[in-house]
Design a protein around this motif. Structure first.
Motif, PDB file in Angstrom:
ATOM      1  N   ALA A  26       0.839  -1.205   0.000  1.00  0.00           N
ATOM      2  CA  ALA A  26       0.000   0.000   0.000  1.00  0.00           C
ATOM      3  C   ALA A  26       0.876   1.257   0.000  1.00  0.00           C
ATOM      4  N   LEU A  27       1.972   1.249   0.738  1.00  0.00           N
ATOM      5  CA  LEU A  27       2.893   2.393   0.737  1.00  0.00           C
ATOM      6  C   LEU A  27       3.430   2.647  -0.671  1.00  0.00           C
ATOM      7  N   ARG A  28       3.845   1.582  -1.348  1.00  0.00           N
ATOM      8  CA  ARG A  28       4.360   1.716  -2.712  1.00  0.00           C
ATOM      9  C   ARG A  28       3.278   2.231  -3.654  1.00  0.00           C
ATOM     10  N   GLN A  29       2.069   1.693  -3.529  1.00  0.00           N
ATOM     11  CA  GLN A  29       0.974   2.119  -4.411  1.00  0.00           C
ATOM     12  C   GLN A  29       0.640   3.595  -4.203  1.00  0.00           C
ATOM     13  N   ASP A 105      -7.026  13.675  -9.908  1.00  0.00           N
ATOM     14  CA  ASP A 105      -6.692  13.964  -8.513  1.00  0.00           C
ATOM     15  C   ASP A 105      -6.770  12.670  -7.715  1.00  0.00           C
ATOM     16  N   ALA A 106      -6.357  12.739  -6.461  1.00  0.00           N
ATOM     17  CA  ALA A 106      -6.536  11.617  -5.532  1.00  0.00           C
ATOM     18  C   ALA A 106      -7.103  12.174  -4.237  1.00  0.00           C
ATOM     19  N   LEU A 107      -7.941  11.394  -3.590  1.00  0.00           N
ATOM     20  CA  LEU A 107      -8.587  11.770  -2.339  1.00  0.00           C
ATOM     21  C   LEU A 107      -8.094  10.854  -1.238  1.00  0.00           C
ATOM     22  N   VAL A 108      -7.586  11.449  -0.165  1.00  0.00           N
ATOM     23  CA  VAL A 108      -7.103  10.699   0.990  1.00  0.00           C
ATOM     24  C   VAL A 108      -8.099  10.913   2.126  1.00  0.00           C
ATOM     25  N   LEU A 109      -8.743   9.844   2.551  1.00  0.00           N
ATOM     26  CA  LEU A 109      -9.746   9.892   3.607  1.00  0.00           C
ATOM     27  C   LEU A 109      -9.244   9.122   4.823  1.00  0.00           C
ATOM     28  N   ILE A 110      -9.378   9.723   5.989  1.00  0.00           N
ATOM     29  CA  ILE A 110      -8.849   9.141   7.219  1.00  0.00           C
ATOM     30  C   ILE A 110      -9.989   8.986   8.216  1.00  0.00           C
ATOM     31  N   SER A 111     -10.228   7.755   8.663  1.00  0.00           N
ATOM     32  CA  SER A 111     -11.309   7.461   9.600  1.00  0.00           C
ATOM     33  C   SER A 111     -10.950   6.200  10.376  1.00  0.00           C
ATOM     34  N   VAL A 112     -10.815   6.318  11.678  1.00  0.00           N
ATOM     35  CA  VAL A 112     -10.455   5.140  12.472  1.00  0.00           C
ATOM     36  C   VAL A 112     -11.467   4.028  12.256  1.00  0.00           C
ATOM     37  N   SER A 113     -12.750   4.338  12.329  1.00  0.00           N
ATOM     38  CA  SER A 113     -13.779   3.299  12.201  1.00  0.00           C
ATOM     39  C   SER A 113     -13.985   2.858  10.761  1.00  0.00           C
ATOM     40  N   VAL A 133      -9.115   6.907  -4.703  1.00  0.00           N
ATOM     41  CA  VAL A 133      -9.410   7.007  -3.275  1.00  0.00           C
ATOM     42  C   VAL A 133      -8.389   6.203  -2.484  1.00  0.00           C
ATOM     43  N   VAL A 134      -7.718   6.898  -1.556  1.00  0.00           N
ATOM     44  CA  VAL A 134      -6.774   6.281  -0.622  1.00  0.00           C
ATOM     45  C   VAL A 134      -7.387   6.436   0.760  1.00  0.00           C
ATOM     46  N   SER A 135      -7.513   5.337   1.495  1.00  0.00           N
ATOM     47  CA  SER A 135      -8.103   5.451   2.834  1.00  0.00           C
ATOM     48  C   SER A 135      -7.155   4.919   3.900  1.00  0.00           C
ATOM     49  N   PHE A 136      -7.311   5.494   5.073  1.00  0.00           N
ATOM     50  CA  PHE A 136      -6.614   5.066   6.279  1.00  0.00           C
ATOM     51  C   PHE A 136      -7.696   4.763   7.306  1.00  0.00           C
ATOM     52  N   THR A 137      -7.853   3.483   7.643  1.00  0.00           N
ATOM     53  CA  THR A 137      -8.867   3.083   8.616  1.00  0.00           C
ATOM     54  C   THR A 137      -8.240   2.164   9.663  1.00  0.00           C
ATOM     55  N   ALA A 148     -14.511   0.854  -0.263  1.00  0.00           N
ATOM     56  CA  ALA A 148     -14.723   1.825  -1.338  1.00  0.00           C
ATOM     57  C   ALA A 148     -13.425   2.449  -1.838  1.00  0.00           C
ATOM     58  N   SER A 149     -12.283   1.945  -1.381  1.00  0.00           N
ATOM     59  CA  SER A 149     -10.992   2.568  -1.686  1.00  0.00           C
ATOM     60  C   SER A 149     -10.212   1.816  -2.748  1.00  0.00           C
ATOM     61  N   ASP A 150      -9.429   2.571  -3.511  1.00  0.00           N
ATOM     62  CA  ASP A 150      -8.504   1.967  -4.459  1.00  0.00           C
ATOM     63  C   ASP A 150      -7.256   1.467  -3.735  1.00  0.00           C
ATOM     64  N   ILE A 151      -6.816   2.224  -2.745  1.00  0.00           N
ATOM     65  CA  ILE A 151      -5.670   1.848  -1.906  1.00  0.00           C
ATOM     66  C   ILE A 151      -6.135   1.983  -0.469  1.00  0.00           C
TER      67      ILE A 151
END
Length: 187
Positions: A26-29, A105-113, A133-137, A148-151
């Protein structure tokens, strides 16, 4: 309480989360997406709620200043309150993506849950518009934002501080990957 044992367990949770070997792909992507965004003159958009909003703002600044990838965040109080008032809190991020996002563009979304409806809705809008879409959950692996994320960066912990700090480390790791080193001048 015997603090040494407690701290050993606590920091073991961080080691397990941060250094999960599966995260390297995921880091590389994400690195590769950021390189393309930079080369194409596009932008990274960041959003989150609460502490995740702070991480998003930090990411937007570091990607812009250090990694030379234009970054913006959707944490401006005027934007949040106006869009929430007009479109509902669950739609403010999606409307921000609709109004500010462009294909490439790319969208980075951050949500613990990974269940914050405003982030999930934003991911859907981004995908409809050709925005990566890049997410951090964290918490549960089966969450709608991750799906719903690509990465998808997922932290296997239900401890909010551990998840949030892990997200910050992974995010800034990609910044340093783009710079090409861990130590550099920030001025």
């Amino acid at each position: 309480m015997e603090w040494n044992s407690w701290l050993d367990d606590y920091y073991a949770r961080y080691r397990a989360a941060i250094f999960d070997p599966g995260i390297r792909e995921a880091l590389r992507q994400f690195h590769d997406v950021a390189v393309k965004v930079r080369a194409d003159g596009r932008k990274l958009m960041f959003a989150g709620n609460g502490a995740s909003a702070s991480i998003a703002s930090h990411g937007a600044v570091d990607f812009t200043k250090q990694a030379k990838v234009r970054g913006v965040d959707f944490n401006e109080p005027n934007l949040i309150t106006a869009y929430s008032n007009d479109f509902g809190f669950e739609n403010f991020m999606a409307k921000a993506v609709e109004h500010h996002g462009d294909a490439g563009d790319a969208l980075v979304l951050i949500s613990v849950s990974g269940r914050s409806q405003n982030a999930v809705n934003a991911a859907g809008t981004a995908r409809e518009r050709g925005i990566t879409v890049v997410s951090f959950t964290g918490a549960n692996a089966d969450n709608p934002l991750k799906a719903a994320s690509d990465i998808a960066f997922w932290c296997d912990s239900k401890a909010y501080n551990i998840v949030e700090c892990t997200h910050m480390i992974w995010l800034t790791t990609v910044v340093d990957m783009l710079v090409g080193k861990a130590e550099y001048s920030v001025s």
